[in-house]
Enzyme design. Structure first.
Site, short mmCIF file in Angstrom:
data_model
loop_
_atom_site.label_atom_id
_atom_site.label_comp_id
_atom_site.label_asym_id
_atom_site.label_seq_id
_atom_site.Cartn_x
_atom_site.Cartn_y
_atom_site.Cartn_z
N GLY C 71 39.18 36.05 37.47
CA GLY C 71 39.10 35.00 37.90
C GLY C 71 38.32 35.23 39.70
N THR C 72 38.62 36.45 39.93
CA THR C 72 38.07 36.99 41.27
C THR C 72 36.64 36.78 41.04
OG1 THR C 72 40.28 37.87 41.96
CG2 THR C 72 38.01 38.63 43.03
N GLN C 179 44.78 28.73 38.72
CA GLN C 179 46.12 28.13 38.41
C GLN C 179 46.35 27.11 37.83
OE1 GLN C 179 48.79 29.79 39.25
NE2 GLN C 179 48.16 31.49 40.37
N ALA C 200 42.16 34.45 32.17
CA ALA C 200 43.06 34.66 30.99
C ALA C 200 44.41 35.08 31.43
CB ALA C 200 42.37 35.60 30.07
N THR C 237 28.72 45.66 29.11
CA THR C 237 29.07 45.77 27.70
C THR C 237 30.32 44.63 27.75
OG1 THR C 237 28.09 47.92 27.27
CG2 THR C 237 29.97 47.01 25.71
N CYS C 325 55.82 40.48 55.56
CA CYS C 325 56.42 41.78 55.49
C CYS C 325 56.27 42.48 53.98
CB CYS C 325 58.04 41.80 55.96
SG CYS C 325 58.15 40.92 57.48
C1 LIG Z 1 23.61 54.98 31.07
C2 LIG Z 1 24.30 53.86 31.08
N1 LIG Z 1 24.46 53.21 32.51
C3 LIG Z 1 25.26 52.18 32.45
C4 LIG Z 1 25.99 51.60 31.36
C5 LIG Z 1 26.59 50.25 31.55
O1 LIG Z 1 28.02 50.62 31.17
P1 LIG Z 1 29.03 49.34 30.74
O2 LIG Z 1 28.80 49.20 29.04
O3 LIG Z 1 30.44 49.84 31.09
O4 LIG Z 1 28.86 48.05 31.47
C6 LIG Z 1 25.67 52.25 30.15
C7 LIG Z 1 26.11 51.59 28.81
O5 LIG Z 1 25.77 50.52 28.52
C8 LIG Z 1 24.63 53.07 30.00
O6 LIG Z 1 24.58 53.84 29.08
C1 LIG Z 2 44.00 30.45 42.73
C2 LIG Z 2 43.54 31.80 42.21
N1 LIG Z 2 42.50 32.17 42.44
C3 LIG Z 2 41.86 33.36 41.94
C4 LIG Z 2 42.79 34.22 41.48
C5 LIG Z 2 42.05 35.66 41.14
O1 LIG Z 2 42.13 35.88 39.45
P1 LIG Z 2 42.28 37.10 39.05
O2 LIG Z 2 43.45 37.54 38.91
O3 LIG Z 2 41.85 36.99 37.57
O4 LIG Z 2 41.31 38.00 39.68
C6 LIG Z 2 43.93 34.05 41.37
C7 LIG Z 2 44.98 34.93 40.82
O5 LIG Z 2 45.48 36.00 41.24
C8 LIG Z 2 44.58 32.81 41.90
O6 LIG Z 2 45.75 32.38 41.66
S1 FES Z 3 57.54 44.40 58.21
FE1 FES Z 3 58.69 42.58 59.01
S2 FES Z 3 60.31 43.29 59.40
FE2 FES Z 3 59.57 45.09 58.62
#
Ligand SMILES: Cc1ncc(COP(=O)(O)O)c(C=O)c1O
Ligand SMILES: Cc1ncc(COP(=O)(O)O)c(C=O)c1O
Ligand code: FES
Ligand code: FES
EC number: 2.8.1.7
Lengths: 389, 149, 389
Positions: C71-72, C179, C200, C237, C325
């Site tokens: 999601g990020t 959410q 997911a 990939t 905290c």
């Molecule tokens: C030399 C090289 N760099 C980068 C990638 C990309 O890595 P990834 O498949 O994890 O995105 C690949 C393979 O697909 C690669 O062979």
């Molecule tokens: C509102 C909201 N946006 C974005 C995210 C980020 O999604 P992800 O955990 O898949 O990076 C979250 C959860 O962490 C979320 O609650």
């Molecule tokens: S971090 Fe807030 S009281 Fe310890």
């Protein structure tokens, strides 16, 4: 029918031992690693264990390793992050013509945003000439990115030498070591690199998990912004089972490195010998000496790669091609172009990569089938040695 | 709980010296609920020796554990000795705290000083360890530090 | 000891049925989906099936859905991509003070790069005032991003109304529905949004996989550059088992939506009733009406959240807190701040989120333990109702 997978450079199956480690982290041990309670802390511990395992494989410190979603993301982070961090210093980046698209397309993006990129030529054996690198450096150069092992022709680049040139000039050095990991020994300190990309699915780990090594002391803008994960350097809820799998795969890769290399390079050499002795007009692309242990990139003149690939597929054999016709873009392999393979030959090139599950029997089967396929297709082809093009 | 060690957890779960003293000889409060931590210490002093101490703390695990161990530490000490107790000693006594929680032990160290300051004020005494100590001024410092991080 | 997980908004366990679908894609069916041979094509098919499953849950077309690593990443892509695509048109972005850090920190990054961001206040119930949005729009506004359901207080925002305002002014509208997914009905067409982020691991699918919905016709710069995956819009990939898991989780979430909502909202309401009747000086944060069905965000006055969290953890109960905290940054919840909860009360706030595996017995146990924990900590606390602060 025998099924023979000879495309280990594209991706590898996850090893059973790796999957076994991962499974509990989907269900029972599913806690969010950022949470303070016990099951969160247990997840955090699992991630730190994996970080140690992966760091060890490249001789890095744990603190220098940041998990990403892929090798591609690691490449993007390295180059886009460096460009952003160092923009006050300059706008020039040096890379090569044979990089993976993850690097090339990131560089193209930068070119549209005020950066200049030099794409170094390589020698006919696929290696970068250190003198060419020296000559390309300008006052504005902020990053040099050169891949460790090429994914198509398997060439191993002289990274230590190239990184030393960068260091001497005070320029950040990145290497894409996605194909190198588990196939050549890697020691980031000895190599002297600042940034390095790796990926799990090339070493019998899961897809969708990679990492960027960032040498201690190197400043790099964040690429994915959000929560405080990965020491506030890479946001997003951690891919917990993926990270655990990467860790285990790295541990196995480290333990098996020597035997793995000995085995697959033996098989690969046997394969090349068989093919070149049984089929005429075949050439091996790229350096034989400085080469990925499992890689055999071969040009079969007078025929087209996609046709071969499909014929082989019907015989249960999986390989890949440098041909335009088999990729969505229809542009012939930029790597084979860069080493000077004529375009018509690029179309007839196949990449075979041998891996841990390959046997000699597999290769014998492939040789037999390949002889047949090549004969059949050359028979159909309008081109031949005697007739010319 | 990976965050805190066993000793911290023990003091946090079963804090010693919780409460207030009737007819306390000195009483000090330090911190601010805005920062998420506020500690109050009452002390009983006889012949310049701290005979008893009780605390009440609003705060995290680290703040509560620091309060517990700090009150343990000062009971039986002379006032001068108690003034010499540093937050570093409190942390050592606890066997260490996570880096981001270090400030919570500063709380205890300051609350002790505040209680002794109150005792000194009420009894017209002066102690070397209190020189330059201003309970209110410090509170602002603490407030700043809780806002920045 | 009973183990009770009440932090389903942080992450969920992967359901057995989901994991079962995923397993074969790690080992036997591991082919690279970009490969032309049979096992590659099978992977591609699995991905397209998952795309259909996820698209269906939000009533999108398959072509409008692009898998990301979280999601990020989807949030980053939406806002950074839109900023890049539309920079010629303007440099102003509108979002809210209660967004997830994935949005807020992406916006901060943009602020450092020449963009201006308006962070809308919300009403005390946590909802955005449509009039405030209208008032914030300028000639330079290129993107409005407002979350669908808040992750801390569970507030459901009036997205349809807000998106209509954007549409009327011809401004791109993004919503972070991480959410919302599986917890409120979502129909992208009816809502009228242009971009939507989902993930997911909040719907009993795996961590490390998310998606961005991009309405047909909307132009958005790529965020991760490289290979031609995801119709050339998101390189790397594919996380094949992750995508398959997301698909199955989405299918289940669609089938179970009504029963899931009825069950968890019933449990949540029961829980709030029990707590507020058994413990004094407790307040419920955020709208009761427009609320995530599983969310109960409660302030327990006079005590601090981390202390409560840890006491509960020792009793096998997992919850999360808005207290400074307990976070790495020590800054108190920006969401509770935005709805006007006094800082000292933010420190005493806990988020309980009920999910599919929660039972009434679990909640009865939590209520009993919580009464004890609150009493014990209030006893230790230097603050109380009678004494004041
Ligand atoms: C030399 C090289 N760099 C980068 C990638 C990309 O890595 P990834 O498949 O994890 O995105 C690949 C393979 O697909 C690669 O062979
Ligand atoms: C509102 C909201 N946006 C974005 C995210 C980020 O999604 P992800 O955990 O898949 O990076 C979250 C959860 O962490 C979320 O609650
Ligand atoms: S971090 Fe807030 S009281 Fe310890
Ligand atoms: S021959 Fe058909 S695409 Fe190349």
């Amino acid at each position: 029918m025998r099924q023979v997978y000879l495309d280990y450079s594209a991706t590898t199956p996850v090893k059973e031992d790796v999957l076994k480690e991962m499974i509990p982290y989907f269900t029972e041990n599913f806690g969010n690693p950022s949470s303070l309670y016990t099951i969160g802390a247990a997840s955090k511990e699992a991630i730190e264990k994996a970080r140690t395992q992966v760091a060890k494989l490249i001789h890095a410190q744990e603190k220098e390793l940041f998990f990403t979603s892929s090798g591609t993301e690691a490449d993007n982070w390295a180059v886009l992050g460096a460009a952003d961090t160092l923009k006050a210093k300059g706008n020039h980046i040096i890379t090569t013509k044979i990089e993976h698209h993850a690097m090339l397309h990131s560089c193209e993006y930068l070119e549209k945003h005020g950066y200049e990129v030099t794409y170094l030529d390589v020698k006919p054996d696929g290696r970068v000439d250190p003198e060419a690198l020296k000559a390309a450096i300008t006052d504005k150069t902020i990053l040099i990115s050169i891949m460790f092992v090429n994914n198509e022709i398997g060439t191993v680049e002289p990274i230590k030498e190239l990184a030393a040139i960068a260091k001497e000039r005070g320029i950040l050095f990145h290497t894409d070591a996605v194909q190198a990991l588990g196939n050549v020994p890697i020691d980031v300190k000895d190599l002297g690199v600042d940034l390095m990309s790796i990926s799990a699915h090339k070493i019998y780990g899961p897809k969708g998990i990679g990492a960027l090594y960032i040498r201690k002391g190197v400043k790099l803008s964040n690429f994915i912004h959000g929560g405080g994960q990965e020491s506030k350097k890479r946001a997003g809820t951690e891919n917990l089972p993926g990270i655990v799998g990467f860790g285990k795969a790295a541990e196995l890769a480290g333990e098996n490195l020597d035997s793995h290399v000995a085995k697959i390079s033996g098989l690969r050499d046997y394969f090349i010998d068989q093919i070149t002795s049984k089929i005429e007009n075949v050439t091996v692309n790229g350096s034989r000496e400085f080469r990925h242990p499992g890689n055999a990139n071969l040009t079969f003149e007078f025929i087209e790669g996609e046709a071969m690939l499909l014929y082989l597929d019907l015989r249960g054999i999986a390989v890949s091609t440098g041909s335009a016709c088999s990729s969505a873009s229809l542009s012939p392999s930029h790597v084979l172009s860069a080493i000077g393979v004529p375009v018509e030959n690029i179309h007839g090139s196949l990449r075979f990569t041998v891996g841990d599950f390959t046997t000699k029997e597999d290769l014998d089967y492939v040789v037999t089938e390949l002889v047949e396929v090549v004969n059949k297709l050359r028979n159909i082809s309008s081109i031949s040695k005697t007739k010319g093009w | 709980m990976a965050m805190y060690n066993d000793k911290v957890m023990d003091h946090f779960m079963n804090p010693h010296n919780v409460g207030e003293l009737e007819n306390a000889d000195g009483s000090g409060t330090y911190g601010s609920p805005v920062c998420g931590d506020m500690m109050k210490i009452d002390i009983k002093v006889e012949d310049d020796v701290i005979k008893d101490a009780k605390f009440k703390t609003f705060g995290c695990g680290s703040a509560i554990a620091s309060s517990s161990v700090a009150t343990d530490m000062i009971i039986g000490l002379t006032v001068d000795e108690a003034l010499a107790v540093t937050n570093k000693q409190i942390i050592n006594e606890l066997g260490g705290l996570p880096a981001i929680k270090i400030h919570c032990s500063v709380l205890a160290d300051h609350a002790i000083k505040s209680a002794i300051y109150d005792y000194a004020q009420k009894n017209g005494k002066s102690y070397k360890g209190l020189e330059g100590f201003d309970p209110d001024a410090d509170e602002d410092d603490h407030h700043d530090s809780c806002e920045v991080e």
